[in-house]
Design a protein around this motif. Sequence first.
Motif, PDB file in Angstrom:
ATOM      1  N   GLY A   1      27.635  33.706  35.368  1.00 22.65           N
ATOM      2  CA  GLY A   1      28.811  34.137  34.644  1.00 22.65           C
ATOM      3  C   GLY A   1      30.038  34.350  35.512  1.00 22.65           C
ATOM      4  N   GLY A   2      31.197  34.361  34.860  1.00 23.39           N
ATOM      5  CA  GLY A   2      32.453  34.580  35.553  1.00 23.39           C
ATOM      6  C   GLY A   2      33.431  35.294  34.647  1.00 23.39           C
ATOM      7  N   LEU A   3      34.727  35.046  34.859  1.00 28.31           N
ATOM      8  CA  LEU A   3      35.762  35.739  34.112  1.00 28.31           C
ATOM      9  C   LEU A   3      35.662  35.469  32.613  1.00 28.31           C
ATOM     10  N   ALA A   4      35.401  34.241  32.233  1.00 28.88           N
ATOM     11  CA  ALA A   4      35.333  33.908  30.806  1.00 28.88           C
ATOM     12  C   ALA A   4      34.248  34.716  30.109  1.00 28.88           C
ATOM     13  N   GLU A   5      33.076  34.816  30.731  1.00 23.90           N
ATOM     14  CA  GLU A   5      31.986  35.579  30.121  1.00 23.90           C
ATOM     15  C   GLU A   5      32.309  37.067  30.053  1.00 23.90           C
ATOM     16  N   ALA A   6      32.960  37.586  31.102  1.00 24.59           N
ATOM     17  CA  ALA A   6      33.293  39.010  31.123  1.00 24.59           C
ATOM     18  C   ALA A   6      34.327  39.372  30.060  1.00 24.59           C
TER      19      ALA A   6
ATOM     20  N   GLY B   1      34.027  30.842  35.393  1.00 26.74           N
ATOM     21  CA  GLY B   1      32.894  30.897  34.485  1.00 26.74           C
ATOM     22  C   GLY B   1      32.873  29.715  33.534  1.00 26.74           C
ATOM     23  N   ARG B   2      31.995  29.805  32.557  1.00 25.85           N
ATOM     24  CA  ARG B   2      31.850  28.730  31.575  1.00 25.85           C
ATOM     25  C   ARG B   2      32.795  29.010  30.401  1.00 25.85           C
ATOM     26  N   VAL B   3      33.778  28.160  30.258  1.00 25.26           N
ATOM     27  CA  VAL B   3      34.822  28.378  29.258  1.00 25.26           C
ATOM     28  C   VAL B   3      34.367  27.809  27.926  1.00 25.26           C
TER      29      VAL B   3
ATOM     30  N   SER C   1      43.303  38.198  25.436  1.00 23.50           N
ATOM     31  CA  SER C   1      42.383  39.251  25.015  1.00 23.50           C
ATOM     32  C   SER C   1      42.713  40.588  25.683  1.00 23.50           C
ATOM     33  N   PRO C   2      42.682  41.689  24.930  1.00 24.52           N
ATOM     34  CA  PRO C   2      42.870  43.020  25.530  1.00 24.52           C
ATOM     35  C   PRO C   2      41.805  43.343  26.566  1.00 24.52           C
ATOM     36  N   ARG C   3      40.672  42.696  26.460  1.00 27.68           N
ATOM     37  CA  ARG C   3      39.588  42.927  27.412  1.00 27.68           C
ATOM     38  C   ARG C   3      40.013  42.592  28.841  1.00 27.68           C
ATOM     39  N   LEU C   4      40.912  41.628  29.000  1.00 25.91           N
ATOM     40  CA  LEU C   4      41.365  41.236  30.330  1.00 25.91           C
ATOM     41  C   LEU C   4      42.031  42.407  31.046  1.00 25.91           C
TER      42      LEU C   4
ATOM     43  N   ALA D   1      41.708  32.395  37.469  1.00 25.40           N
ATOM     44  CA  ALA D   1      42.143  32.547  36.082  1.00 25.40           C
ATOM     45  C   ALA D   1      42.701  31.255  35.498  1.00 25.40           C
ATOM     46  N   ASP D   2      42.561  30.151  36.202  1.00 26.06           N
ATOM     47  CA  ASP D   2      42.990  28.854  35.673  1.00 26.06           C
ATOM     48  C   ASP D   2      41.780  28.219  35.001  1.00 26.06           C
ATOM     49  N   PHE D   3      41.644  28.441  33.707  1.00 23.14           N
ATOM     50  CA  PHE D   3      40.477  27.953  32.978  1.00 23.14           C
ATOM     51  C   PHE D   3      40.526  26.445  32.748  1.00 23.14           C
TER      52      PHE D   3
END
Length: 276
Positions: free
Chosen positions: A137-142, A168-170, A180-183, A118-120
Amino acid sequence: MWVPETSSSSGSLRARVHNVSREAVFIDDGNAVDHGDEAVAATPTLAEELVSFRAPSSAEAEQYRTLRHAIERLHRDSGLQVFGVTSAQPGEGKTVTTLNLAGSLAQAAEARILVVCADFHRAAATEYLGLAGERSGGLAEAIINDDLALSHVVRRLDALNISVLLAGRVQAPPYELLASPRLEKLFADARRLYDYVLVDTPPVLPLADCRLLTRSVDGFIVVVAARKTPRKLLGEALNQLDPAKVLGLVFNGDDRPLAPYYGYYSSQPSRPRRKT
């Protein structure tokens, strides 16, 4: 060694920096599990610092098992499941600690472990795991794409008995991604699918990002670089975190002589250590 939460020692760095008694650990640097739709990655080339994977019988790896024992106890007794690993500033060893703790927990064959990068700003875990060439993809894409389920972006490393969610690709500001609430939805899914979720977070002081993760993690493990982290900075970092969520400190790079019984373990050659 693990200093119990009830310790009243006033001579430790822990006690001098802040008044709240926390725990600290000092570190020198059979049943198959169904992993669903996770992508299975090829066996990575691991960095030498990852002793829990590369040299699990070493004295260094045994010290990470001390940390593992504490985390397993918190999981069993208090139901804690999602652990953030952070530090006051960059370069104190939080990523190495996260991955070695994962490796120690993964020695239980039935354990379901997810490492979340989670360290972007600096996704160092990909380098340590030998996955720097990954472009999927990774966390950023999700976070950005609601159609991407957690299982679509997690990598399963069968040889290591862990799963990883790379940064992921930031393509958006890191602060906005973590806000983001998505997290929250992704972490809820992770809680359902894994026993332990270890989150390699940004450091506390240079950024506000780490504090955004407070709502997602059950507690923080704060990594301190022995004889490097200024007491003032550590105190400031602890003041930025919710005191109820600071589980303990890991003193990284503590090179005090090991007790004689550590001679039982095979000796390991000294290695240069990268910090992140």
